[in-house]
Scaffold this motif. Structure first.
Motif, PDB file in Angstrom:
ATOM      1  N   HIS A 134     -11.940  -9.477   7.659  1.00 46.36           N
ATOM      2  CA  HIS A 134     -12.122  -8.804   6.373  1.00 46.36           C
ATOM      3  C   HIS A 134     -11.372  -9.458   5.226  1.00 46.36           C
ATOM      4  O   HIS A 134     -11.630  -9.117   4.058  1.00 46.36           O
ATOM      5  N   THR A 171      -7.795  -8.835  11.868  1.00 53.62           N
ATOM      6  CA  THR A 171      -8.299  -8.087  10.708  1.00 53.62           C
ATOM      7  C   THR A 171      -8.456  -9.000   9.497  1.00 53.62           C
ATOM      8  O   THR A 171      -9.462  -8.938   8.769  1.00 53.62           O
ATOM      9  N   LEU A 172      -7.471  -9.861   9.261  1.00 52.01           N
ATOM     10  CA  LEU A 172      -7.550 -10.785   8.125  1.00 52.01           C
ATOM     11  C   LEU A 172      -8.672 -11.799   8.316  1.00 52.01           C
ATOM     12  O   LEU A 172      -9.332 -12.188   7.345  1.00 52.01           O
ATOM     13  N   THR A 204       0.810  -1.218   0.000  1.00 50.04           N
ATOM     14  CA  THR A 204       0.000   0.000   0.000  1.00 50.04           C
ATOM     15  C   THR A 204       0.841   1.265   0.000  1.00 50.04           C
ATOM     16  O   THR A 204       0.297   2.377   0.006  1.00 50.04           O
ATOM     17  N   PRO A 220      -7.751 -10.485   3.020  1.00 51.90           N
ATOM     18  CA  PRO A 220      -6.700  -9.635   2.455  1.00 51.90           C
ATOM     19  C   PRO A 220      -7.291  -8.439   1.716  1.00 51.90           C
ATOM     20  O   PRO A 220      -8.360  -8.536   1.109  1.00 51.90           O
ATOM     21  N   ARG A 221      -6.568  -7.340   1.744  1.00 50.14           N
ATOM     22  CA  ARG A 221      -7.021  -6.141   1.039  1.00 50.14           C
ATOM     23  C   ARG A 221      -6.452  -6.068  -0.371  1.00 50.14           C
ATOM     24  O   ARG A 221      -6.887  -5.249  -1.168  1.00 50.14           O
ATOM     25  N   TRP A 222      -5.483  -6.914  -0.686  1.00 48.52           N
ATOM     26  CA  TRP A 222      -4.740  -6.829  -1.948  1.00 48.52           C
ATOM     27  C   TRP A 222      -4.943  -8.117  -2.722  1.00 48.52           C
ATOM     28  O   TRP A 222      -5.104  -9.188  -2.127  1.00 48.52           O
ATOM     29  N   GLU A 262       0.978  -6.778   3.532  1.00 49.89           N
ATOM     30  CA  GLU A 262       0.070  -5.746   4.014  1.00 49.89           C
ATOM     31  C   GLU A 262       0.383  -5.248   5.424  1.00 49.89           C
ATOM     32  O   GLU A 262      -0.091  -4.185   5.830  1.00 49.89           O
ATOM     33  N   TYR A 263       1.195  -6.030   6.180  1.00 46.87           N
ATOM     34  CA  TYR A 263       1.447  -5.665   7.580  1.00 46.87           C
ATOM     35  C   TYR A 263       2.930  -5.659   7.960  1.00 46.87           C
ATOM     36  O   TYR A 263       3.276  -5.256   9.071  1.00 46.87           O
TER      37      TYR A 263
END
Length: 475
Positions: A427, A423-424, A40, A429-431, A370-371
């Protein structure tokens, strides 16, 4: 069978060196201020939870090597003063490692490349006709070398007491002849500590010897080979905060002195003629060629530093982190923590788990991309054990995710890891990710790669040239 009380572990054994009130934990490591890019665009401090595979270098070890490198020269062969100094340091390293492990005064201390190399050396040194008894749950390094000879392979035990019973029954069937029981000190998959002292007592009662793969035990617990009854012990420096390509085999010298040298070459001989070879005895017999003296000194420096801090202090620090990680993961819906013997079993700083709905490889990749958190995924060079632990899973070959920590890990690291998993789990992965040679990689991956020491800088978009690591489960 000798009287064996309820299985204990080395966790109950006091550290050979008391902890110092002047030393604060976590310890300082080379790279503990490393920052890494996220997909990100942000830069974050790297959280290394992959210490069970390769631990970072202690700054104290790095300081020792900085003082040693100007003296680098040949050992045991050169007449120059630098050679004399380095030869003394190499010999001192052997003594420091032996003391750290509580070796007997007449034990051989043979420097190797790593645990795998040390155990293969031991396998090549067994007397003719030796039977080896081990468990299928072992790391491949403590499983595959024994398959070249007579090998009794026991199933994954249901408890420490069951492990003792299985070994007892196996040794009763072996009969006469040399015998070796080979076990892990601590599982590299679950972190659970094996009943070493009880198995040593049992093996000796049957006239057998005990070899311990201490790759995962030595960085976390005090070891006293003489008091515990360990006949042979192997470990890797790169798991003991000294990642400079060394390992060690420590143990009884009679089998090693009677065996053919592990490598044939200079340094392993007393005298060579056109017709004959008079091989050396002791550690030199199996250390042909110019040794990795820097790696050996680094290993000794790590042993000295950990001994100065006190293994009891390190154990207490690590247990706080492990309990925090275990409690946090257990509170997240969909998380299953893997174990051979249940949640009450004594463990080192390893927590291996699965998250329902996310492939382990994808979860590990998302944690990194992501982290900025590094973990391990797959089957951890222990395929039969992971298969047994996941026997009811349809995708068992995908393995699991392992978070492992040690002297440089902080409570903040654990909390950051738990927040990312939560979070994972909620929700995902965001990517976007795709599979490349068995690995999940960000698609696209905009993270810039640094040029390391002037070596070629790779584009973030290059497809990895290597295939999946050998001990990684493929889709």
């Amino acid at each position: 069978m000798p009287t064996i009380e309820s299985p204990s572990t080395l966790s109950a054994r006091p550290s050979p060196i008391a902890s110092s009130a002047l030393v604060s934990l976590p310890l300082s490591l080379v790279g503990d201020d490393l920052t890494v890019p996220l997909v990100t665009g942000e830069q974050v401090r790297y959280t290394n939870l992959d210490c069970a595979a390769s631990a970072p270098c202690l700054r104290a070890v790095d300081d020792v090597l900085a003082s040693v490198l100007p003296w680098y020269s040949s050992v045991h062969r050169g007449a120059g003063f630098a050679s004399v100094v380095l030869s003394d340091a190499y010999d001192d390293a052997r003594e420091v490692v032996a003391e750290f492990l509580g070796a007997r005064s007449d034990d051989a201390v043979v420097f190797t490349r790593n645990t795998t190399d040390a155990l293969n050396l031991l396998a090549s040194s067994l007397p003719e006709g030796t039977t080896v008894v081990s468990f299928v749950s072992e790391h491949h390094a403590n499983l595959l070398p024994w398959r070249r000879g007579t090998h009794v392979q026991l199933p994954v035990p249901k408890s420490p007491a069951h492990a003792i019973a299985l070994v007892d029954a196996a040794l009763r069937e072996v009969g006469s002849g040399p015998c070796l029981v080979a076990i892990a000190g601590a599982s590299n998959v679950t972190g659970e500590i094996w009943p070493i002292e009880e198995l040593a007592t049992l093996a000796h009662w049957h006239g057998a010897r005990l070899a311990v793969d201490a790759a995962q035990l030595a960085p976390h617990r005090a070891i006293d080979m003489a008091a515990t009854g360990i006949d042979y012990l192997a470990l890797s420096a790169h798991k003991l905060y000294a990642p400079f390509g060394a390992g060690v085999l420590v143990g009884r010298s009679d089998w090693l002195d009677a065996a053919e040298p592990y490598l044939a070459g200079g340094g392993a001989v007393r005298r060579v003629t056109a017709e004959s070879t008079d091989w050396a005895s002791g550690s030199a017999r199996h250390e042909a060629g110019t040794p990795n003296v820097i790696g050996a000194i680094a290993l000794a420096a790590a042993c000295r530093e950990l001994g100065t801090v006190g293994m009891r202090a390190l154990e207490e620090h690590e247990e706080v982190l492990r309990r925090r990680a275990t409690r946090g993961l257990s509170a997240i819906p969909g998380v299953e923590i893997l174990s051979m013997w249940g949640p009450a079993s004594v463990r080192v700083g390893i927590v291996t788990f699965r998250l329902r709905g996310l492939q382990p490889g994808l979860l590990a990749s998302a944690l990194s991309a992501e982290y900025g958190i590094g973990v391990r995924d797959g089957s951890f060079c222990a395929h039969p054990l992971v298969d047994a632990l996941l026997e009811d899973a349809a995708d068992a070959r995908a393995g699991a995710v392992r978070a492992s920590f040690g002297v440089g890990t902080s409570v903040t690291d654990i909390d950051r890891f738990l927040a990312a998993i939560e979070t994972l789990a909620t929700h995902g992965p965001r990517w976007p990710y795709r599979l490349v040679a068995g690995r999940y990689v960000p698609d696209p991956d905009p993270r810039p790669r640094p040029s390391i020491a002037g070596l070629r800088a790779r584009s973030a978009r290059e497809v990895p040239r290597s295939v999946a690591e050998p001990c990684r489960a493929l889709e």
